[in-house]
Design a protein around this motif. Structure first.
Motif, PDB file in Angstrom:
ATOM      1  N   MET A   1       0.833  -1.205   0.000  1.00  0.00           N
ATOM      2  CA  MET A   1       0.000   0.000   0.000  1.00  0.00           C
ATOM      3  C   MET A   1       0.869   1.257   0.000  1.00  0.00           C
ATOM      4  O   MET A   1       0.583   2.230  -0.706  1.00  0.00           O
ATOM      5  CB  MET A   1      -0.926  -0.011   1.211  1.00  0.00           C
ATOM      6  CG  MET A   1      -1.882   1.172   1.247  1.00  0.00           C
ATOM      7  SD  MET A   1      -3.173   0.988   2.507  1.00  0.00           S
ATOM      8  CE  MET A   1      -4.225  -0.231   1.734  1.00  0.00           C
ATOM      9  N   ALA A   2       1.953   1.238   0.762  1.00  0.00           N
ATOM     10  CA  ALA A   2       2.823   2.413   0.840  1.00  0.00           C
ATOM     11  C   ALA A   2       3.479   2.712  -0.504  1.00  0.00           C
ATOM     12  O   ALA A   2       3.731   3.876  -0.839  1.00  0.00           O
ATOM     13  CB  ALA A   2       3.887   2.194   1.912  1.00  0.00           C
ATOM     14  N   PHE A   3       3.770   1.655  -1.281  1.00  0.00           N
ATOM     15  CA  PHE A   3       4.444   1.855  -2.566  1.00  0.00           C
ATOM     16  C   PHE A   3       3.468   2.126  -3.712  1.00  0.00           C
ATOM     17  O   PHE A   3       3.920   2.376  -4.840  1.00  0.00           O
ATOM     18  CB  PHE A   3       5.317   0.645  -2.896  1.00  0.00           C
ATOM     19  CG  PHE A   3       6.712   0.751  -2.341  1.00  0.00           C
ATOM     20  CD1 PHE A   3       7.744   1.221  -3.129  1.00  0.00           C
ATOM     21  CD2 PHE A   3       6.975   0.418  -1.022  1.00  0.00           C
ATOM     22  CE1 PHE A   3       9.024   1.329  -2.627  1.00  0.00           C
ATOM     23  CE2 PHE A   3       8.255   0.526  -0.501  1.00  0.00           C
ATOM     24  CZ  PHE A   3       9.287   0.981  -1.299  1.00  0.00           C
ATOM     25  N   ALA A   4       2.166   2.078  -3.452  1.00  0.00           N
ATOM     26  CA  ALA A   4       1.194   2.364  -4.514  1.00  0.00           C
ATOM     27  C   ALA A   4       1.400   3.755  -5.117  1.00  0.00           C
ATOM     28  O   ALA A   4       1.457   3.895  -6.348  1.00  0.00           O
ATOM     29  CB  ALA A   4      -0.229   2.199  -3.996  1.00  0.00           C
ATOM     30  N   PRO A   5       1.546   4.828  -4.305  1.00  0.00           N
ATOM     31  CA  PRO A   5       1.790   6.145  -4.923  1.00  0.00           C
ATOM     32  C   PRO A   5       3.149   6.230  -5.623  1.00  0.00           C
ATOM     33  O   PRO A   5       3.291   6.943  -6.610  1.00  0.00           O
ATOM     34  CB  PRO A   5       1.706   7.127  -3.741  1.00  0.00           C
ATOM     35  CG  PRO A   5       1.889   6.296  -2.520  1.00  0.00           C
ATOM     36  CD  PRO A   5       1.352   4.952  -2.841  1.00  0.00           C
ATOM     37  N   VAL A   6       4.140   5.493  -5.129  1.00  0.00           N
ATOM     38  CA  VAL A   6       5.445   5.480  -5.795  1.00  0.00           C
ATOM     39  C   VAL A   6       5.320   4.821  -7.163  1.00  0.00           C
ATOM     40  O   VAL A   6       5.871   5.304  -8.165  1.00  0.00           O
ATOM     41  CB  VAL A   6       6.488   4.740  -4.933  1.00  0.00           C
ATOM     42  CG1 VAL A   6       7.850   4.756  -5.617  1.00  0.00           C
ATOM     43  CG2 VAL A   6       6.582   5.350  -3.548  1.00  0.00           C
ATOM     44  N   SER A   7       4.592   3.702  -7.198  1.00  0.00           N
ATOM     45  CA  SER A   7       4.334   3.022  -8.464  1.00  0.00           C
ATOM     46  C   SER A   7       3.624   3.946  -9.443  1.00  0.00           C
ATOM     47  O   SER A   7       3.979   4.020 -10.622  1.00  0.00           O
ATOM     48  CB  SER A   7       3.490   1.766  -8.210  1.00  0.00           C
ATOM     49  OG  SER A   7       2.987   1.231  -9.406  1.00  0.00           O
ATOM     50  N   ALA A   8       2.620   4.681  -8.944  1.00  0.00           N
ATOM     51  CA  ALA A   8       1.869   5.594  -9.810  1.00  0.00           C
ATOM     52  C   ALA A   8       2.757   6.714 -10.332  1.00  0.00           C
ATOM     53  O   ALA A   8       2.675   7.095 -11.504  1.00  0.00           O
ATOM     54  CB  ALA A   8       0.681   6.169  -9.043  1.00  0.00           C
ATOM     55  N   ALA A   9       3.625   7.247  -9.466  1.00  0.00           N
ATOM     56  CA  ALA A   9       4.513   8.333  -9.894  1.00  0.00           C
ATOM     57  C   ALA A   9       5.486   7.855 -10.972  1.00  0.00           C
ATOM     58  O   ALA A   9       5.751   8.570 -11.951  1.00  0.00           O
ATOM     59  CB  ALA A   9       5.288   8.870  -8.686  1.00  0.00           C
ATOM     60  N   LEU A  10       6.004   6.638 -10.814  1.00  0.00           N
ATOM     61  CA  LEU A  10       6.915   6.094 -11.822  1.00  0.00           C
ATOM     62  C   LEU A  10       6.183   5.861 -13.143  1.00  0.00           C
ATOM     63  O   LEU A  10       6.735   6.136 -14.219  1.00  0.00           O
ATOM     64  CB  LEU A  10       7.534   4.790 -11.312  1.00  0.00           C
ATOM     65  CG  LEU A  10       8.547   4.106 -12.239  1.00  0.00           C
ATOM     66  CD1 LEU A  10       9.727   5.036 -12.526  1.00  0.00           C
ATOM     67  CD2 LEU A  10       9.029   2.800 -11.627  1.00  0.00           C
ATOM     68  N   SER A  11       4.939   5.391 -13.064  1.00  0.00           N
ATOM     69  CA  SER A  11       4.154   5.176 -14.284  1.00  0.00           C
ATOM     70  C   SER A  11       3.889   6.484 -15.006  1.00  0.00           C
ATOM     71  O   SER A  11       3.917   6.535 -16.246  1.00  0.00           O
ATOM     72  CB  SER A  11       2.823   4.483 -13.947  1.00  0.00           C
ATOM     73  OG  SER A  11       3.040   3.155 -13.508  1.00  0.00           O
ATOM     74  N   ARG A  12       3.631   7.544 -14.247  1.00  0.00           N
ATOM     75  CA  ARG A  12       3.374   8.843 -14.878  1.00  0.00           C
ATOM     76  C   ARG A  12       4.636   9.395 -15.535  1.00  0.00           C
ATOM     77  O   ARG A  12       4.576  10.009 -16.600  1.00  0.00           O
ATOM     78  CB  ARG A  12       2.844   9.841 -13.842  1.00  0.00           C
ATOM     79  CG  ARG A  12       1.369   9.665 -13.502  1.00  0.00           C
ATOM     80  CD  ARG A  12       0.829  10.860 -12.722  1.00  0.00           C
ATOM     81  NE  ARG A  12       1.476  10.978 -11.416  1.00  0.00           N
ATOM     82  CZ  ARG A  12       1.009  10.447 -10.292  1.00  0.00           C
ATOM     83  NH1 ARG A  12      -0.123   9.737 -10.317  1.00  0.00           N
ATOM     84  NH2 ARG A  12       1.644  10.596  -9.148  1.00  0.00           N
ATOM     85  N   SER A  13       5.784   9.187 -14.907  1.00  0.00           N
ATOM     86  CA  SER A  13       7.014   9.792 -15.431  1.00  0.00           C
ATOM     87  C   SER A  13       7.685   8.942 -16.510  1.00  0.00           C
ATOM     88  O   SER A  13       8.206   9.474 -17.495  1.00  0.00           O
ATOM     89  CB  SER A  13       8.004  10.051 -14.290  1.00  0.00           C
ATOM     90  OG  SER A  13       8.381   8.832 -13.676  1.00  0.00           O
ATOM     91  N   LYS A  14       7.668   7.615 -16.338  1.00  0.00           N
ATOM     92  CA  LYS A  14       8.378   6.727 -17.265  1.00  0.00           C
ATOM     93  C   LYS A  14       7.471   5.775 -18.028  1.00  0.00           C
ATOM     94  O   LYS A  14       7.932   5.107 -18.969  1.00  0.00           O
ATOM     95  CB  LYS A  14       9.422   5.899 -16.497  1.00  0.00           C
ATOM     96  CG  LYS A  14      10.459   6.725 -15.754  1.00  0.00           C
ATOM     97  CD  LYS A  14      11.341   7.502 -16.719  1.00  0.00           C
ATOM     98  CE  LYS A  14      12.445   8.251 -15.961  1.00  0.00           C
ATOM     99  NZ  LYS A  14      13.315   9.035 -16.878  1.00  0.00           N
ATOM    100  N   GLY A  15       6.213   5.696 -17.617  1.00  0.00           N
ATOM    101  CA  GLY A  15       5.292   4.768 -18.265  1.00  0.00           C
ATOM    102  C   GLY A  15       5.113   3.496 -17.470  1.00  0.00           C
ATOM    103  O   GLY A  15       6.044   3.049 -16.780  1.00  0.00           O
TER     104      GLY A  15
END
Length: 493
Positions: free
Chosen positions: A328-342
């Motif tokens: 759960m804690a890494f969900a926003p990190v995952s989303a941020a990486l998807s937005r920046s790198k796909g």
């Protein structure tokens, strides 16, 4: 008016929802469903005594849920696209509550199996929730919300084990299912009050032949995988089921390609982005299960083996619990990486983290803190992979097929998990050590399963490399009039 009252009024009037509230409710529903799947684990060894039945029969309390979930997920996803995602979400949660009540009232085998099967029919909650988010949320909120919703599967599983063990240790076993029913009722009420119905629907006629064919093929396949060790992998029943699965699924595929309104649009599924995401999902599902199988057994294995840690089921669950919080804690990190790198980069990153976690586990498995560390590393990787796959799917399918496509992706992960269970079971049954005349899985057996889990994660990385490069994030769909085809999102491949 309170936030809840205002959101309830918004849901009733069709006004745009408050994103945070809606996402929280849908994630809660996902956690409740994943809790249901782990709830029975602490009492599996005791079920023969509770239900006055042999262990080979009580194992169906687990198998029935697996089969029902496999059949329901793609079917309910398609019905959600056609008739309304919120409507099918509510129906799924109602089935969860009904199945839980049946199990809670059970005193014999047949009602328990029926109740567990009905519970399994609720498995489409997570893909339906993700599809509602695509329809209702602003584009800038979608990546984080879908990552959180995907993580709810792991969160519920990780937190459910210690909670279920605690309840089973201190209360009558029926309380487990009354708890599941109560949580389901809370989720049902919150969805009714706070989640709006999407206007994006395809309408049309349900593909009954396709539904029946897919159900038959999946049941044959998963029954052979899950029961093959008991029946014998070269036995007539197992081989007959595998052969039947191949024949039925090939016939089903031909039908789906020729019918006008298929249950699963195989042409869309064959697009490069969808195809390789689904193949990676099978590998990720396989890799994820190795942790769920090996770590609890290592923790509970007798210390006399020289590698077991001699802990209770409750302690094992508590060791696994932090991994859910990490997801759960890494969900926003995952989303941020998807937005920046796909999302492709996010999926490949997560697969490498999972592989690293298994590699770490092979050399660190002698202390409790070792396993806590390993479960958190693997949990972080799973959080990345689970958050990226819905984004990849939704970026390549029409808006009117979102629920069906997400449901199929969820099914692919379940198939990977089932295959992992069968393979790991064979390895641990063959690679044993003797303790007081009782064969137990050996340390080398556990390390072999961990190595295979790492290999599956690396396979997911390799498959993900074939996914097309970054595409713009799919915007939230513009609601289409009910009963009309939804506009297609950008496709890939």
């Amino acid at each position: 008016m309170s936030d809840v009252s205002a959101q309830s009024a918004d849901a009733a009037s069709g006004a745009p929802p408050r994103p945070n509230v809606m996402v929280a409710v849908l994630a809660l529903a996902g956690i409740v469903v994943s809790l249901m799947q782990t709830l029975v684990i602490p009492i599996v060894p005791e079920l023969p005594a509770y239900l006055d039945a042999p262990a080979s029969d009580t194992a169906w309390a687990v198998t029935a849920t697996l089969l029902a979930a496999a059949v329901a997920t793609p079917v309910v996803g398609r019905l959600g696209d056609m008739a309304g995602k919120r409507r099918m979400l509510l129906a799924s949660v109602v089935l969860l509550v009904a199945g839980s009540v049946i199990c809670a009232l059970s005193e014999s085998l047949i009602p328990m199996i029926v109740g567990r099967a009905v519970q399994g029919l609720s498995a489409a909650v997570v893909p339906l929730g993700i599809s509602i988010m695509r329809d209702e949320l602003p584009a800038d909120r979608l990546a984080g919300a879908t990552a959180l919703m995907s993580a709810s599967l792991g969160v519920g599983g990780a937190l459910g084990l210690p909670a279920a063990a605690l309840i089973a240790d201190h209360f009558d076993w029926h309380v487990l299912f009354w708890t599941s029913a109560a949580l389901g009722a809370v989720a049902l009420l919150l969805i009714l009050l706070l989640v709006p119905e999407s206007k994006v629907r395809t309408g049309g006629r349900f593909d009954l032949v396709g539904g029946a064919g897919l159900a038959a093929g999946l049941i044959c396949l998963l029954l052979a995988i899950s029961k093959g060790a008991d029946w014998g992998w070269t036995g007539g029943t197992t081989l007959g089921l595998f052969a039947a699965a191949v024949v039925v699924l090939l016939a089903w595929g031909r039908w789906e390609l020729r019918t006008g309104q298929p249950l699963v649009d195989l042409r869309t599924t064959a697009r490069r982005q969808v195809l390789f995401t689904n193949l990676a999902s099978v590998a990720v599902g396989f890799a994820m299960f190795a942790m769920s199988l090996v770590l609890p057994q290592l923790l509970q294995m007798p210390e006399a083996t020289g590698y077991g840690l001699g802990r209770s089921m409750l302690a094992a669950g508590l060791v696994m619990a932090p991994s859910g919080l990490v997801m759960m804690a890494f969900a926003p990190v995952s989303a941020a990486l998807s937005r920046s790198k796909g999302p492709k980069t996010t999926l490949m990153t997560g697969a490498l983290i999972v592989a690293a976690g298994y590699g770490l586990n092979i050399v660190l498995m002698s202390e409790v803190w070792h396993l806590v560390l390993v479960s958190c590393v693997i949990g972080a990787g799973i959080g990345f992979t689970y958050g990226s796959m819905p984004a990849l799917i939704m970026g390549a399918v029409p808006a009117g097929e979102t629920a069906a496509a997400n449901s199929l992706n969820t099914l692919m992960r379940s198939i990977g998990t089932s295959v992992a269970s069968a393979i790991a079971g064979v390895i641990l049954a063959q690679m044993t050590t003797d303790l007081g005349g009782h064969p137990l899985p050996s340390e080398s057996g556990f390390k072999t399963v961990l190595a295979i889990g790492a290999g599956a994660a690396l396979l997911a990385f390799a498959v993900a490399a074939f996914i097309p490069g970054r595409r713009p994030a799919a915007p939230a769909a513009t609601p289409a009039p009910e009963g009309t085809p939804a506009d297609a999102a950008s496709s890939a491949g």
